[in-house]
Every structure is written in C-alpha cells, then in structure tokens.
Design an enzyme around this catalytic site. Structure first.
Site, short mmCIF file in Angstrom:
data_model
loop_
_atom_site.label_atom_id
_atom_site.label_comp_id
_atom_site.label_asym_id
_atom_site.label_seq_id
_atom_site.Cartn_x
_atom_site.Cartn_y
_atom_site.Cartn_z
N ILE A 15 10.42 -0.24 -1.88
CA ILE A 15 9.32 -0.93 -1.21
C ILE A 15 8.02 -0.33 -1.76
CG2 ILE A 15 8.15 -1.30 0.99
CD1 ILE A 15 10.97 -1.09 2.29
N PHE A 16 7.15 -1.19 -2.29
CA PHE A 16 5.90 -0.73 -2.90
C PHE A 16 4.75 -0.82 -1.90
CE2 PHE A 16 2.02 -1.69 -5.44
CZ PHE A 16 1.92 -0.47 -6.09
N TYR A 18 0.56 -0.14 -1.46
CA TYR A 18 -0.68 -0.01 -2.22
C TYR A 18 -1.90 0.15 -1.32
CZ TYR A 18 -0.88 -4.86 -0.84
OH TYR A 18 -0.87 -6.00 -0.10
N GLY A 19 -1.68 0.11 0.01
CA GLY A 19 -2.74 0.30 1.00
C GLY A 19 -2.33 1.43 1.91
N GLU A 95 3.33 -5.87 8.52
CA GLU A 95 2.61 -6.46 7.40
C GLU A 95 2.57 -7.99 7.41
OE1 GLU A 95 0.91 -4.47 5.53
OE2 GLU A 95 1.81 -2.62 6.26
#
Length: 189
Positions: A15-16, A18-19, A95
C-alpha cells in the site's frame, strides 16, 4: 480497482502512502520502504472538510494528479495475511468514504543507492500563497492543516534527501511566512 478485487487476488499487498500515510498509517504492516511511483505528481488540490478542515473552512490535503513526466515519493507498506483485508477495510473508510480517494494499482520503485534527485514541479508562488492561506487557518477532526503540511515536508527532508518537491516546499514556505501575521492578529488570551 475496488478493494474487494484486490483482496480476491492477493495474500500480500503493498500500500503506497504519499500524504498522511507516510507518518501515520494506522494499520498493521509487515515492513515498509521509502520510494516513488512514476506518472503522478502530488498536489495540495484536494479540499478536506473532515480530517484537516470542516464545512465552514475546508482544509487542503494532497492528491495525485496524472503526469507522465512526474514522480511522487512516499512510503509503501507490505501487508500480509489477515492484514490485507483489515488494512483495506480501514483505508476504505479513511481514504475513500471520508477522503474521496480511489484505489489504483501502480508500480512502486524503492529508494536505492543509484537514485538521482528529481524535480517534481515548477514553482508557482501565487498558487502556493492561495493554498497556504487556506492551510494556515483550517483544522479538522485529526488536527490542524499546518501540522499535515509540516509533517509531509519533514518526511521528504528526512527520508528523501536530495529530492526537490517544489510544490510542497513552496506551499510550506508560503504558509510559514503567514504565521507571524496570523499570530499578530490572533485575540489575546
């Protein structure tokens, strides 16, 4: 791609983030790696009226915008076994339902010794000032919008040295420039 489609195929999943996931994943994982994805740029273009803002004053959080020439740095978390289903259920609420994001499969490249610094976007000071003003005054259920911005900038400096994220750093500079003015106009306690 829907989370249930991913579940049907995987017993291990990366799971990527970026925030806020780079400093606060809030799910169990086996291991993590710092790296990047190609074809996307990170932007403070997503209005947020839950986590970092409210209905009267939405905050700003990052989203990914497709751009063939860009890359976005972050953290990938490996989840295995029951962690796959548990983490995707949690992230679907955090999310998708509350944040308005979608799930996509992307290729992740872990940071390596041969990496070269990358510029992710040109500076846009006027855009940065407008976003900074919104960030400087917004807060939501998980905290002040400035905290979100500063934690993300700190992550980039600590874990991705040499990588210039001009969009992020110009918004950080513009926001920090506003702080003395905001403090001066705040009511005395």
């Amino acid at each position: 791609m829907k989370p249930q489609d991913i579940l049907a195929e995987k017993t291990s999943l990366w799971i990527f983030g970026y925030g806020s996931l780079v400093w606060k994943p809030d799910f169990k994982f086996k291991r993590s790696k710092v790296g990047y994805i190609q074809g996307y740029k990170r932007r403070f273009w997503h209005g947020d009226n839950f986590h970092r803002g409210n209905n009267e004053m939405p905050g700003r959080v990052v989203t990914l915008v497709e751009d063939d020439d860009a890359c976005t740095w972050g953290v990938a978390y490996e989840v295995t076994g029951s962690q796959v289903e548990e983490s995707l259920k949690y992230l679907n609420v955090r999310e998708a339902v509350l944040g308005g994001y979608v799930t996509r499969a992307v290729e992740f490249t872990a940071r390596g010794a041969a990496m070269t610094p990358l510029m992710t976007s040109p500076r846009c000071w006027r855009c940065a000032e407008e976003i900074a003003m919104q960030i400087a005054v917004s807060h939501g259920k998980t905290g002040h919008n400035i905290e979100y911005l500063l934690r993300l900038a700190d992550f980039m400096r600590r874990h991705c040295p040499g990588v210039e994220d001009a969009h992020l750093f110009s918004i950080e500079a513009a926001t920090l420039a506003l702080v003395p003015y905001l403090l001066a106009s705040a009511p005395a306690l």
